[in-house]
Design a protein around this motif. Structure first.
Motif, PDB file in Angstrom:
ATOM      1  N   LEU A 130       0.908  -1.424   0.036  1.00  0.00           N
ATOM      2  CA  LEU A 130       0.141   0.112  -0.008  1.00  0.00           C
ATOM      3  C   LEU A 130       0.860   1.219  -0.122  1.00  0.00           C
ATOM      4  CD1 LEU A 130      -2.898  -1.186   2.582  1.00  0.00           C
ATOM      5  CD2 LEU A 130      -2.864  -1.049  -0.063  1.00  0.00           C
ATOM      6  N   TRP A 131       2.007   1.257   0.797  1.00  0.00           N
ATOM      7  CA  TRP A 131       3.042   2.476   1.014  1.00  0.00           C
ATOM      8  C   TRP A 131       3.394   2.685  -0.531  1.00  0.00           C
ATOM      9  CZ3 TRP A 131       3.069   6.239   4.112  1.00  0.00           C
ATOM     10  CH2 TRP A 131       2.681   6.106   5.604  1.00  0.00           C
ATOM     11  N   GLU A 132       3.656   1.540  -1.221  1.00  0.00           N
ATOM     12  CA  GLU A 132       4.195   1.754  -2.671  1.00  0.00           C
ATOM     13  C   GLU A 132       3.476   2.460  -3.596  1.00  0.00           C
ATOM     14  OE1 GLU A 132       6.319  -1.715  -4.753  1.00  0.00           O
ATOM     15  OE2 GLU A 132       7.196  -1.732  -2.583  1.00  0.00           O
ATOM     16  N   LEU A 166       0.643   9.742   8.824  1.00  0.00           N
ATOM     17  CA  LEU A 166       1.042   9.920   7.335  1.00  0.00           C
ATOM     18  C   LEU A 166       2.208  10.780   7.070  1.00  0.00           C
ATOM     19  CD1 LEU A 166       0.009   8.597   4.706  1.00  0.00           C
ATOM     20  CD2 LEU A 166      -1.142   8.312   6.661  1.00  0.00           C
ATOM     21  N   PHE A 167       2.278  11.873   8.061  1.00  0.00           N
ATOM     22  CA  PHE A 167       3.669  12.747   7.887  1.00  0.00           C
ATOM     23  C   PHE A 167       4.616  12.001   8.497  1.00  0.00           C
ATOM     24  CE2 PHE A 167       6.765  15.604   9.306  1.00  0.00           C
ATOM     25  CZ  PHE A 167       6.708  16.396   8.325  1.00  0.00           C
ATOM     26  N   SER A 168       4.401  11.471   9.618  1.00  0.00           N
ATOM     27  CA  SER A 168       5.675  10.554  10.340  1.00  0.00           C
ATOM     28  C   SER A 168       6.192   9.482   9.547  1.00  0.00           C
ATOM     29  CB  SER A 168       5.449  10.372  11.706  1.00  0.00           C
ATOM     30  OG  SER A 168       6.378  10.085  12.632  1.00  0.00           O
ATOM     31  N   ALA A 169       5.485   8.720   9.117  1.00  0.00           N
ATOM     32  CA  ALA A 169       6.156   7.379   8.595  1.00  0.00           C
ATOM     33  C   ALA A 169       6.105   7.830   7.180  1.00  0.00           C
ATOM     34  CB  ALA A 169       4.789   6.020   8.831  1.00  0.00           C
ATOM     35  N   ASP A 182       8.549  11.766   7.103  1.00  0.00           N
ATOM     36  CA  ASP A 182       9.587  11.886   7.772  1.00  0.00           C
ATOM     37  C   ASP A 182      10.608  10.641   7.942  1.00  0.00           C
ATOM     38  OD1 ASP A 182      11.069  13.404   9.983  1.00  0.00           O
ATOM     39  OD2 ASP A 182      10.696  11.372  11.193  1.00  0.00           O
ATOM     40  N   GLU A 183       9.745   9.596   7.720  1.00  0.00           N
ATOM     41  CA  GLU A 183      10.704   8.409   7.479  1.00  0.00           C
ATOM     42  C   GLU A 183      10.889   7.875   6.077  1.00  0.00           C
ATOM     43  OE1 GLU A 183       8.844   5.041   9.610  1.00  0.00           O
ATOM     44  OE2 GLU A 183       8.586   6.451  11.471  1.00  0.00           O
ATOM     45  N   GLY A 184      10.708   8.955   5.037  1.00  0.00           N
ATOM     46  CA  GLY A 184      11.081   8.725   3.696  1.00  0.00           C
ATOM     47  C   GLY A 184      10.234   7.761   2.713  1.00  0.00           C
ATOM     48  N   ARG A 185       9.073   7.544   3.046  1.00  0.00           N
ATOM     49  CA  ARG A 185       8.222   6.807   2.044  1.00  0.00           C
ATOM     50  C   ARG A 185       7.608   7.512   1.163  1.00  0.00           C
ATOM     51  NH1 ARG A 185       7.591   4.475   7.218  1.00  0.00           N
ATOM     52  NH2 ARG A 185       8.403   2.439   7.354  1.00  0.00           N
ATOM     53  N   LEU A 186       7.472   8.846   1.459  1.00  0.00           N
ATOM     54  CA  LEU A 186       6.569   9.643   0.621  1.00  0.00           C
ATOM     55  C   LEU A 186       7.266  10.942   0.397  1.00  0.00           C
ATOM     56  CD1 LEU A 186       2.713   9.259   1.896  1.00  0.00           C
ATOM     57  CD2 LEU A 186       3.804   8.010  -0.091  1.00  0.00           C
ATOM     58  N   SER A 187       7.306  11.573  -0.889  1.00  0.00           N
ATOM     59  CA  SER A 187       7.512  12.946  -1.001  1.00  0.00           C
ATOM     60  C   SER A 187       6.744  14.006  -0.250  1.00  0.00           C
ATOM     61  CB  SER A 187       7.875  13.246  -2.442  1.00  0.00           C
ATOM     62  OG  SER A 187       6.493  13.138  -2.939  1.00  0.00           O
TER      63      SER A 187
END
Ligand code: DUC
Ligand code: ZN
Ligand code: ZN
Length: 457
Positions: free
Chosen positions: A296-298, A345-348, A351-356
């Motif tokens: 889902l993140w991808e 959503l912001f944090s994971a 902040d953790e680099g999964r989303l621009s």
């Protein structure tokens, strides 16, 4: 300018700029350096985001003799504290009800009670001549989307009804949003489990496995293709349903899909919690295995999924969820999330680099606004847009807890989960409604926002 938000890192549709945002009345009037105004809000070291849009919430929704615990006031105050300035709820009519009356009744419940702006998805619970005839009037009144269901008594539609409604909404520029789970499969699997004495919350996901969702999504996508209608799949949870969406897209369909934080952060393991606590996680479609998180993140990062909304539908654990002690099928479905979506959503994500940053804003604000006819009034920092702004501290660390959240419910599904980054100040149409994380606005200040018809562009 009436107000200037100074020196923030402003996330605009064209990129992130160090700039001031000038506000005149309720609108963004300028974006640039050195702006001056009567009121100044310092945003140094903070992101400035457009107000976030939650496209899927159920406030004060009656299910049988109980009502989801956040009403239009408490739920929208919680939304505001979490950075959300527009929510989309649903009309609550059932099969045979008059859609116009149902829509008016829901408006009467929300107007003058909401603390942020809102609109409604129409609920299409039958395909009668009357319902179909009312669609164009409702589209002209600003209803740009409609929810349809393949399950739930009083709401589920046959394939023939679905086809007629997909064609009817297509003709009015109404985007259909579909809850896709196979009703008969759920009924069969649930009855079998209960017959075998399998009554505890762990069996809820087994009553609605991924194929129950993916089969219905595949079928709805095919029906939409037959009548050349766009379609939006609600609360997509798993790889199997994403595959159905991808196949439809590959044959050229305009198909969109949302997921929700619960499917990115929680899993079927949560049903194993002791002391009936698994009931807190009974929602539908159910939580899946953790292998789906990366899938889902991808898809959020690469455009396979368009939106993250919440399906916020809280029930008290102590009085509502416990009704299902003898049968998972009696546990009211749903969980809270209206306040925690953006920080999670912001944090994971960011902040953790999964989303621009841009993708984060797309899935949490711009895309739901675009799809439901609210863009660029909502979902963008641009001259002429509503001055809904979130001044976001990217370094603030918060441990999510029922103790500190504003949602009206006796648990937080993410209790103890640490996030980095949190909304500091939230403006709704130029007025501060959250300062230092505290709600300073008023119930009733939110407005109904009419949506424009869905455009195929
Ligand atoms: N599932 C729904 O379909 N609606 C509300 C809550 C839930 O869990
Ligand atoms: Zn649903
Ligand atoms: Zn829902």
């Amino acid at each position: 300018m009436d107000c200037v938000v100074k020196n923030g890192m402003v996330v605009t549709p064209d990129g992130v700029v160090d700039a001031d945002v000038g506000i005149a009345g309720e609108k963004i009037a300028a974006i640039g350096m050195g702006l001056e105004g009567q009121q100044v809000i310092d945003a140094r070291g903070h992101y400035v985001f457009p107000g976030f849009v939650d496209a899927h919430v159920h406030l004060q929704m009656d299910v049988g003799d109980i009502t989801s615990t956040d009403d239009f006031t408490s739920g929208t105050i919680a939304a505001a504290c979490g950075g959300t300035t527009t929510v989309i709820d649903f009309t609550c009519n059932f099969r045979g009800d008059d859609l116009l009356e149902g829509t008016g009744a829901r408006r009467a419940e929300a107007d003058r009670r909401v603390a942020v702006d809102y609109t409604l998805h129409l609920t299409l619970a039958d395909a009668s001549e009357r319902t179909l005839a009312q669609l164009s009037q409702l589209a002209h009144e600003g209803y740009a989307s409609a929810k349809m269901y393949t399950t739930y008594q009083g709401l589920n539609l046959s394939d023939g009804e679905m086809l007629r409604l997909l064609a009817g909404t297509r003709d009015c520029g109404i985007l259909p949003m579909v809850h896709t789970e196979n009703h008969d499969a759920i009924a069969y699997l649930t009855a079998e489990l209960l017959r075998q004495g399998k009554t505890v919350p762990q069996y809820h996901p087994l009553s609605r496995p991924p194929l129950v969702e993916a089969e219905a999504a595949n079928r709805v996508a095919a029906l939409a293709h037959l009548v050349d209608a766009p379609v939006y799949i609600a609360h997509l949870t798993c790889r199997e349903t994403l595959d159905a969406v991808r196949s439809a897209r590959q044959r050229g369909q305009r198909i969109y899909a949302e997921t929700c934080p619960q499917y990115l952060f929680l899993s079927e393991d949560d049903y194993d919690r002791p002391a009936f606590e698994g009931a807190k996680y009974v929602l539908s479609p159910p939580l899946r295995n953790k292998a789906n998180w990366d899938v889902l993140w991808e898809a959020l990062a690469n455009g396979g999924l368009q939106v993250v909304s919440t399906d916020h539908c809280p029930w008290y654990f102590e009085t509502h969820k416990v009704r299902g002690r003898d049968s998972f099928a009696q546990i009211p479905n749903g969980a809270p999330g209206i306040e925690t979506r953006v920080p999670l959503l912001f944090s994971a994500g960011v902040d953790e680099g999964r989303l621009s940053l841009q993708r984060f804003v797309d899935v949490c604000a711009a895309n739901p606004a675009r799809l439901f006819g609210l863009y660029p009034q909502k979902g963008a920092i641009a001259v002429g847009s509503d001055a809904d702004l979130v001044i976001y501290d990217p370094r603030r660390e918060v441990t999510l807890s029922v103790q500190s959240l504003h949602q009206r419910v006796d648990y937080c599904p993410y209790e103890g989960h640490a996030v980095r980054g949190y909304p500091r100040t939230v403006l709704l149409r130029g007025k501060a409604i959250v300062e230092d994380g505290q709600f300073v606005g008023a119930a009733g200040q939110g407005k109904f926002v009419p949506g424009r018809p869905f455009s195929f562009a």
